[in-house]
Design a protein around this motif. Sequence first.
Motif, PDB file in Angstrom:
ATOM      1  N   SER A   1      51.769  54.802  -4.614  1.00  0.00           N
ATOM      2  CA  SER A   1      50.834  54.690  -3.491  1.00  0.00           C
ATOM      3  C   SER A   1      50.962  55.875  -2.543  1.00  0.00           C
ATOM      4  O   SER A   1      52.056  56.253  -2.138  1.00  0.00           O
TER       5      SER A   1
ATOM      6  N   SER B   1      50.652  50.065   1.564  1.00  0.00           N
ATOM      7  CA  SER B   1      49.749  48.918   1.483  1.00  0.00           C
ATOM      8  C   SER B   1      49.022  48.670   2.799  1.00  0.00           C
ATOM      9  O   SER B   1      47.828  48.354   2.821  1.00  0.00           O
TER      10      SER B   1
ATOM     11  N   GLU C   1      45.684  54.124  -7.542  1.00  0.00           N
ATOM     12  CA  GLU C   1      45.254  53.881  -6.160  1.00  0.00           C
ATOM     13  C   GLU C   1      43.961  54.662  -5.859  1.00  0.00           C
ATOM     14  O   GLU C   1      43.051  54.169  -5.205  1.00  0.00           O
TER      15      GLU C   1
END
Length: 529
Positions: free
Chosen positions: A346, A350, A400
Amino acid sequence: MKPLDSILSAIKNHGHLNRRLWLSYCSALAATPILGQSVSGSIVSQPKFGSDPFLLGVASGEPTPSGVVLWTRLAPKPLEPHGGMPRDLIEVSWVISEEESLGKIVKQGKALATPQLGHSVHIEVDGLKPGHWYYFQFRAGDAKSKVGRTRTMPALESLPSQLKFGFASCQHYEQGYFTAYEHMLKDSPDMVIHLGDYLYEGKGKEKLVRKHIGNEIDSLDDYRIRHSQYRLDPHLNQMHAACPWLVTWDDHEFDNNCAGSISEEKNVDPVNFLKRRANAYQAYYEMMPLRKRSLPQGPDMTLYRTSKFGRLAEFYVLDTRQYRTDQPNNDQSSPLNAAASHPSNSMLGSQQGRWLKSELVQSQSQWNCLAQQVMMGVNNVSRDESEKYSMDQWPGYLSERADLLSFMETRQVPNPVVITGDIHTNWVNDLRVDDRDSNQAVVATEFVGTSITSGGNGQAVSPFHDILKSRNPGLKYFNNQRGYVICTVTPETWRSDYRVMESVTSPQSKVSTAASFVIENGKPGASKA
Ligand code: FE
Ligand code: CA
């Protein structure tokens, strides 16, 4: 598993500070001598300075329809520890006016510049008219700053006929003069967006155009002095005084190719790395026209945010460094293998990722621009028959990226545009969910802007150009010169002008437009103007 390894793997797994690392960071910080000292506590309302305390100039940023942040920092000796300031609280007054002569004052006030924040001042002015130019000035004792110019954003519900802004990145002080900003100033943008590598952390090197003071920076004083050295460049200083800026960092404001709390170097203690990050982030906050919401908390600092120019354009200013997982494949250029497309990689983390999607679905803006650091175009940059993709850029965070692009496509986010810095070259990329598949629909266009100086003088025609273009179906343009990009946005079109410098190693240089690209409202994809 050794304790260090377990801390590192915990960070890798979660992408944020775990409790154990946080506690060891806090106990390490308590031993830092500077925080044990107390300020003298006296307020000096009529300070006397031996020399001009406003050498670092003035700046403004974070405009809204009713306000803006006004910035200055008192430092009569900006290249010395504490900027040559005493350990006192200093009263600073400010005024803002619609007239350059400051004839009619519309707002004024006082603030305290404190030694804890390097005697920087961040004034959040409110109650101004939307879409208006203003002039402002600071005073401390008898000393006056230069007069800065700034601008509020248009009313939220309005659809302005035009926005003209410049974007820039990667200004290595040693590798060239910041003459690009002299030309940007003449282009009269309404706003500047800086996409990172505002400064470089390395030690001073001989035989370059100009020399960094000192060794690789580490302490708070080191970072402050490096920022001051950069801001004393007259062209950078003047551009900050001329219009509001939106800023975000990349890696070098802290340390090259950092990922979350993980250094690119092996065996760096993550606690020491976070102590260094706290110094870097605090110095960045002190020097930039940011709102209080960005005040650092230990080694953390919230920089991602949105900014709206009426309903014409909304900017999603991202932070792709602080929350990212470690670069896959040991950060070596690699094929798009299983490590590069692992779903746990990532770039945004998040929380920021969820925030971005929630902002995008609520947008009422005609153009929706991600202002971010590293290239989103998945380009094979190999010069031979092999496949090489940068793992520090979005190709290392492939799933992502695909998720974000397909989100923008399926939710029909209007006119998504990405602006990018980092790689010291100009690119135009049409973005698809999978860039390698030219049968897919184009979802967005990315304008990658070159560096202000980093990399030194480039060349207009790169031998690399044809190879790159033949391999990468989304790639529309590549250029290897220094400069900046001017974007002119109207309800009908988005135009990006690639402004390039003849030279950055001589203090005077001409600028020219190497290429211009246009996107039409409702038709994804860029074409040459
Ligand atoms: Fe850079
Ligand atoms: Ca970078």
